[in-house]
Design an enzyme around this catalytic site. Sequence first.
Site, PDB file in Angstrom:
ATOM      1  N   ASP A  91      13.347  18.011 -20.534  1.00 59.05           N
ATOM      2  CA  ASP A  91      12.590  17.141 -19.702  1.00 59.05           C
ATOM      3  C   ASP A  91      11.875  18.294 -19.044  1.00 59.05           C
ATOM      4  OD1 ASP A  91      13.477  14.771 -21.127  1.00 59.05           O
ATOM      5  OD2 ASP A  91      13.581  13.968 -19.267  1.00 59.05           O
ATOM      6  N   LYS A 153       5.993  11.943 -19.482  1.00 61.72           N
ATOM      7  CA  LYS A 153       6.868  11.237 -18.622  1.00 61.72           C
ATOM      8  C   LYS A 153       6.369  11.180 -17.313  1.00 61.72           C
ATOM      9  CE  LYS A 153      11.621  11.917 -16.493  1.00 61.72           C
ATOM     10  NZ  LYS A 153      12.788  12.796 -16.455  1.00 61.72           N
ATOM     11  N   LYS A 182       7.736   7.918 -21.432  1.00 61.62           N
ATOM     12  CA  LYS A 182       9.282   7.845 -20.755  1.00 61.62           C
ATOM     13  C   LYS A 182       8.652   7.365 -19.257  1.00 61.62           C
ATOM     14  CE  LYS A 182      13.388   9.996 -19.033  1.00 61.62           C
ATOM     15  NZ  LYS A 182      14.495  11.244 -19.268  1.00 61.62           N
TER      16      LYS A 182
END
Length: 221
Positions: A91, A153, A182
């Site tokens: 991430d 995300k 996400k």
Amino acid sequence: MNNAEILKHVDHTLLKPVATWDDIKKICDESIEYNTASICIPACYISRIHETYGDKINICTVVGFPLGYSSTEGKIAETKQALADGANEIDMVINISDVKNKAYDKVTEEIRALKEVVGNKILKVIIETCYLTEEEKIAMCKAVTEAGADYIKTSTGFGTGGATLEDIKLFKKHIGPNVKIKAAGGVSTVEDLNMFINEGCDRLGTSRAVGLLKGEETQGY
């Protein structure tokens, strides 16, 4: 959706700077017991987790976290080390200053460079929505799509705000068909868990999911 189905979408997260090995072991054990999608933990613990648990756990870590200011070369080095240590998912945080400077192509190229390193493993791109205008969010949807990342995300959980339903709807409208979503930051109730999954989020980043679904009062990311 039952609890087991919800937890398959959860990246069981512990990114607090004071996290101890005992804290990390707890979320590892919970991830195994409840079959979460992954654990998301600081990179300094990857090797130890891999040595202790082997392939029982899907390990996710963060790069350029939480501010995104490090150079592309620095993020590449972090990513290579994390993968070598046993991470399966990365991430990354974009350079938000580049977004504010409208250097969208630069952001796209950085994401692309990290995806080349990650290869067939998963790259999620944190755009930190709380700092962006709608125009900038749309531009980042395009950047993530063009760069070939796997997920967009919402948040680090360390900014001024987290995931919102409005942002998820915006993402769905502007990301490409191969990009998943996400939601992270502020996913703090069972209703939130269900809402974001039902709205189309494939992953949820939270430290609270297991406790919430067990009926416990929890605090955290």
